[in-house]
Design a protein around this motif. Structure first.
Motif, short mmCIF file in Angstrom:
data_model
loop_
_atom_site.label_atom_id
_atom_site.label_comp_id
_atom_site.label_asym_id
_atom_site.label_seq_id
_atom_site.Cartn_x
_atom_site.Cartn_y
_atom_site.Cartn_z
N PHE A 837 41.30 47.50 42.48
CA PHE A 837 41.51 47.42 41.05
C PHE A 837 42.86 46.77 40.73
CE2 PHE A 837 43.25 49.23 37.13
CZ PHE A 837 42.29 48.81 36.22
N LEU A 838 43.90 47.18 41.50
CA LEU A 838 45.24 46.64 41.26
C LEU A 838 45.28 45.14 41.50
CD1 LEU A 838 48.26 47.01 40.65
CD2 LEU A 838 48.59 47.59 43.07
N GLN A 839 44.69 44.70 42.59
CA GLN A 839 44.74 43.28 42.93
C GLN A 839 43.92 42.44 41.96
OE1 GLN A 839 43.79 42.67 47.05
NE2 GLN A 839 45.58 43.81 47.80
N MET A 840 42.75 42.94 41.59
CA MET A 840 41.91 42.18 40.65
C MET A 840 42.58 42.05 39.29
SD MET A 840 39.37 41.07 42.30
CE MET A 840 38.42 40.49 40.89
N SER A 841 43.17 43.13 38.81
CA SER A 841 43.85 43.07 37.52
C SER A 841 45.12 42.24 37.59
CB SER A 841 44.16 44.49 37.03
OG SER A 841 44.99 45.16 37.97
N THR A 842 45.80 42.28 38.74
CA THR A 842 47.04 41.51 38.90
C THR A 842 46.79 40.02 38.77
OG1 THR A 842 48.06 43.18 40.30
CG2 THR A 842 48.91 40.95 40.49
N LYS A 843 45.66 39.55 39.29
CA LYS A 843 45.35 38.12 39.22
C LYS A 843 45.29 37.63 37.77
CE LYS A 843 42.63 38.25 43.49
NZ LYS A 843 41.31 38.02 44.10
N ILE A 844 44.91 38.50 36.88
CA ILE A 844 44.83 38.13 35.46
C ILE A 844 46.17 38.39 34.77
CG2 ILE A 844 43.65 38.58 33.27
CD1 ILE A 844 41.24 39.50 34.93
N ILE A 845 46.75 39.55 35.04
CA ILE A 845 47.97 39.95 34.34
C ILE A 845 49.13 39.01 34.67
CG2 ILE A 845 49.68 41.79 34.14
CD1 ILE A 845 47.42 43.78 34.63
N VAL A 846 49.20 38.56 35.91
CA VAL A 846 50.31 37.68 36.30
C VAL A 846 50.35 36.43 35.44
CG1 VAL A 846 51.06 36.12 38.13
CG2 VAL A 846 50.61 38.51 38.65
#
Length: 970
Positions: A837-846
């Motif tokens: 979840f963290l990595q998938m959301s990070t790809k967008i949030i970054v």
């Protein structure tokens, strides 16, 4: 036109460019590219000789900090032109010599960077009219000299010599800076010209003599005068081109230049010519005395340099008496000394530069500089012998070489000193001609030692004569050019009279000249049978006899004279200070961060309390404060409760979270008080800080709170004390209003003068941009210090480089293993359930964060934001990326060396700040305008954007350097 400013900056900027040519240096010698710089400058300064000799002085000024009286003002007169010609002329020959002397596999990009940096700094010293600017270049010469002496940094002797020279010359620089400040307090100006014009009004001031002594300390340390000479022999560990340039022709002449430049200011003071004359004379005799006993060619030349510099210094001291007694230009009494000093300054650069190059050639071809292992080289190295013969005979003062002309004038000046009204041959006046003659005899002796022990007699080298050969032609050309000039200016010395020497004399003795008046300067090789000629004959006779009997009396010389030397005294004092400072430091530097904070906070409490106790103008005005609103009260209570909870936290993670909560609550106060810039900065700083704390604590053991009552009591007392002090400062600052607030000026003029509606941002990049520039420099230094502490062990091994190599190898192997099973290139580690979840959301949030950072960057001039906050937001996005994945993934996506990012950011900010000179504006002035751009319409463009770019890169580089270095698991 600012051509002379460009002449100073050209070698510095060229050196920076050369530093990036490391790879290019493998294909050709960088010296060929570097050679064009001093040659162009030499041609330029040569073209100015007719103008300067006709008294058409050149003055250029760039406003830097006009409110403080500090401007980049250039003055080119006869004295500065003489030194500029030596700096660029000898510099050109040294660069040509180094092309054949320095090996291709050495770090040539660093060598020429340091050399060009020094060249620009020396030009800045001799051309600056403003004392503060002169001091800046003065210390830059010390830094460049340190780097050049320590070029072979793996040799302990090089490091030791560089450290000694740096300590002594920088100490002298601080003394000179203090003298400049005292002069400013006396005269009200940092301009040397203005100070000279006001000398009649300041000479009786009680600070005049202290300023004189402090400036002389600076001059004596740089010119290696007794007892500060001890750094020069150790500096001979530098490569021979460096010795030929710095320690014979340029750097050691800087102190003499200061004495000559300030002679119009202090020359009328008896203390001035007594100190300079005696120190110079003692240095001349002492240096010659020690040179005789040395067996290393460069060591002999080093001590001979001390002796020759003392000779020149004594001449300027004696020459200043003309100002003290008010003689006019028609009287050559004592002006002879100044003329001799200037001529010998020029002559010494020629023959000593050639002799250092000769020593380098001998070392290069035979592998040794020890005269006990040399001999018989005349048969295989005739050109080098010719250089040595002409150079040493000129140094010894023999005709027909130029050293004879200036040495005869030296004798004449000392004889005039002995006959002067305040002296007599029956009293102290006799010391000058006697010591001058003794020093000349010893100079003659070590000159014969250099030539005869090296080139005559039997070959004692480890290499047979048939295998020895002459140096390459490229290495011979520079010293042959120098000795050719030695011969030409000796036979025809008058070619220097009106073009070089007379304008320089006018600069030194300007108070003696009426407007349009000139000194009658004519130089001749033959002056007839004079007392000084008989003194020269006596030098030759006694010198030859003493040289022949040297083996008999040198034993006594070695056994008794050097028992107590200044160098031994310096080493003993240095070791004692080192031991004392080490023991004293160990008493309070015990590795406890808590103890260090206690020292800082206790000192702060005591100092500020003392200030409050003695202050009589503080007003405690509590009126005018608004009442607390309910939400402000709730927020304040939450802030206090959170802060109180931190000391009682039993786990580091809890302490970190509570600390971050305090920061976020403070940012809410900024929001309530309508300070969006501060709120935004505070929030991002807290976010990055929390991540940094977590990374630091990851490497620490579990928290074990201290249960000692004493431990907690000390913490409580200091915490309460700091809180009370800070509160009192805030109340005193708000209650005591003695001056009109400057905030009204910023509110009214931010848009008119700086083109920005965001007052905070305008303050940071325009009105107080100098503060911001220094702040990012401090951040850069801190980041590099953290990098060094983490990556370099005590043996100097770069752990960071090896770690990165291992990380790359591990990354590559992991990618190969996962290439078939998982096509997702971002993932390089095994995933846990919450990582997905963290990595998938990070790809967008970054990407959202980066877009927001871009908006903050461009909106900052009119809305909340700017380069500083934009850099922090960008760094927070990268930190999130590193946390969600790992640092190796981040390095693979952005293969950037963040230390280079820091350097580029600082360079961009500094270049933008200095770019205001192009528009004839003070340093750090920003410009803006409105332009019609297709599709965008009217757009405001400002140079502050370039400055913001540098700030952005510096902040990003600093943050990521610290985060990555601490976050990577070793």
């Amino acid at each position: 036109m600012y051509l002379i400013h460009a002449a100073i900056l050209l070698p510095i900027l060229a050196g920076v460019g050369i530093a990036f040519m490391k790879r290019l240096s493998r294909s050709f010698h960088l010296g060929w590219a570097v050679l064009t710089i001093p040659l162009v400058l030499l041609i330029y300064f040569l073209s100015l000789i007719p103008q300067i000799s006709n008294r058409n002085l050149i003055s250029e000024s760039l406003d830097w900090m006009p409110s403080l009286g500090i401007n980049f003002t250039i003055l080119l007169d006869g004295l500065s032109l003489l030194l500029a010609l030596l700096i660029t002329g000898i510099g050109s020959l040294v660069v040509l010599y180094s092309i054949y002397y320095m090996k291709q596999d050495e770090a040539l990009h660093r060598f020429y960077l340091y050399l060009l940096l020094f060249m620009g700094a020396m030009l800045g010293v001799v051309l600056s009219d403003n004392m503060m600017v002169l001091y800046g270049f003065w210390e830059l010469t010390s830094i460049a000299s340190f780097l050049l002496i320590a070029f072979h940094h793996k040799k302990e002797a090089s490091i030791r010599g560089a450290s000694k020279s740096f300590l002594i010359t920088v100490f002298g620089g601080f003394a000179m800076l203090t003298g400049f400040i005292l002069l400013y307090l006396i005269s009200g100006s940092y301009s040397i010209r203005e100070t000279i014009e006001s000398v009649s009004n300041i000479a009786e001031h009680h600070l005049f003599v202290p300023a004189l002594i402090l400036i002389l300390i600076g001059a004596f340390t740089k010119s290696a005068q007794f007892p500060f000479h001890v750094w020069l022999p150790d500096a001979m560990e530098a490569p021979t081109p460096v010795s030929a340039y710095l320690h014979s022709a340029t750097m050691v002449k800087a102190g003499i230049y200061i004495v000559a430049r300030f002679t119009p200011v202090f020359g009328g003071e008896a203390t001035w010519f007594w100190i300079i004359s005696l120190v110079g004379t003692i240095s001349m005799v002492y240096g010659a005395l020690i040179a005789i006993k040395k067996t290393d060619l460069k060591a002999i030349l080093a001590y001979s340099t001390v002796s020759q510099l003392g000779l020149i210094m004594s001449l300027f001291g004696l020459g200043s008496a003309a100002l003290y007694f008010g003689y006019g230009a028609e009287s050559m009494l004592y002006t002879t000394a100044t003329m001799a000093g200037l001529l010998h300054l020029f002559n010494h650069a020629l023959f000593k530069g050639s002799l250092f190059m000769m020593a380098g050639i001998v070392d290069h071809e035979t592998g040794t500089r020890d005269i006990r292992k040399l001999g018989g080289l005349i048969t295989v190295m005739p050109f080098t012998f010719t250089v040595a013969l002409i150079g040493t005979f000129s140094m010894a003062g023999l005709p027909p070489f130029n050293g004879f002309v200036s040495k005869e004038m030296f004798f004449k000046a000392t004889l005039e000193a002995a006959d002067f009204s305040i002296f007599s041959l029956g009293t102290w006046g006799i010391i000058f001609p006697v010591l001058a003659w003794i020093g000349s005899v010893m100079t003659f002796i070590y000159s014969l030692v250099i030539v005869f022990r090296t080139f005559l007699g039997k070959n004692k080298t480890d290499i047979p004569l048939q295998k020895l050969h002459e140096a390459p032609i490229g290495m011979l050309i520079p010293p042959l050019i120098l000795v050719s000039m030695v011969l030409i200016t000796g036979i025809y010395p008058d070619i220097l009279s009106s073009s070089i020497i007379e304008p320089a004399m006018a600069s030194v003795l300007s108070p003696l000249l009426a407007e349009g008046e000139r000194f009658d300067v004519h130089l001749y090789l033959w002056h007839g049978v004079t007392p000084e000629l008989w003194m020269t004959a006596g030098v030759i006779v006694l010198g030859v006899i003493s040289y022949k009997l040297l083996p008999r009396w040198k034993t006594v010389y070695e056994d008794y004279i050097p028992v107590y030397t200044v160098n031994k005294f310096y080493n003993a004092v240095f070791r004692a200070l080192h031991r004392f400072s080490k023991r004293w430091t160990q008493t309070y530097m015990n590795g406890s961060v808590r103890n260090y904070l206690i020292y800082i906070f206790v000192f702060m409490i005591v100092l500020i309390s003392y200030g409050f106790y003695h202050a009589t103008n503080i007003e405690w005005n509590f009126s005018g404060y608004n009442s607390f609103k309910l939400y402000e009260t709730i927020l304040l209570v939450g802030l206090v409760v959170t802060a109180i909870c931190i000391p009682f936290a039993k786990h580091r993670l809890s302490a970190v979270i509570l600390t971050g909560a305090v920061g976020y609550l403070v940012s809410l106060f900024f929001v309530l008080f309508r300070a969006p810039d501060l709120a935004l900065t505070q929030m991002v700083v807290e976010t990055v800080s929390v991540a940094l704390f977590l990374l630091c604590f990851y490497h620490l053991p579990e928290l074990t709170p201290k249960s000692s009552k004493k431990y907690k009591s000390v913490n409580l007392i200091i915490s309460v004390g700091v809180g009370i002090i800070v509160m009192l400062i805030a109340l005193a600052a708000s209650g005591t209003i003695q001056l009109d607030t400057i905030s009204e000026f910023y509110t009214a003029e931010s848009y008119n003068l700086a083109g920005g509606k965001n007052i905070v941002n305008v303050l940071l990049v325009d009105f107080r941009g100098f503060d911001t520039l220094l702040e990012i420099m401090v951040l850069g230094v801190a980041a590099l210090a953290i990098y060094s502490m983490i990556n370099l062990n005590l043996n100097g091994k770069d752990l960071g480089s090896s770690h990165h190599t291992l990380a790359r190898e591990k990354q590559e192997s992991t990618e190969k293993e996962r290439s078939n099973s998982n096509p997702e290139s971002w993932n390089s580690v095994s995933l846990r359930s919450n990582d997905v979840f963290l990595q998938m959301s990070t790809k967008i949030i970054v990407f959202i964060i980066l877009i927001f950072a871009l908006y903050l960057f461009f909106a900052g001039h009119h809305q909340p934001g700017g380069g500083f906050i934009s850099g922090l937001v960008t760094a927070s996005a990268l930190v999130l990326l590193a946390i969600a994945f790992n640092t190796d993934t981040l390095r693979r996506i952005l293969p950037v060396d963040y230390r280079t990012v820091i350097a580029c950011g600082l360079l961009i900010s500094l270049a933008t700040a200095a770019g205001s000179f192009v528009f004839d504006l003070p340093f750090m002035s920003q410009a803006f305008g409105y332009f019609d751009i297709p599709l965008l319409g009217e757009v405001e463009l400002t140079t502050a954007t370039l400055f913001e770019t540098g700030v952005f890169m510096a902040v990003l580089g600093v943050t990521m350097t610290i985060i990555l270095q601490i976050g990577e698991d070793r």
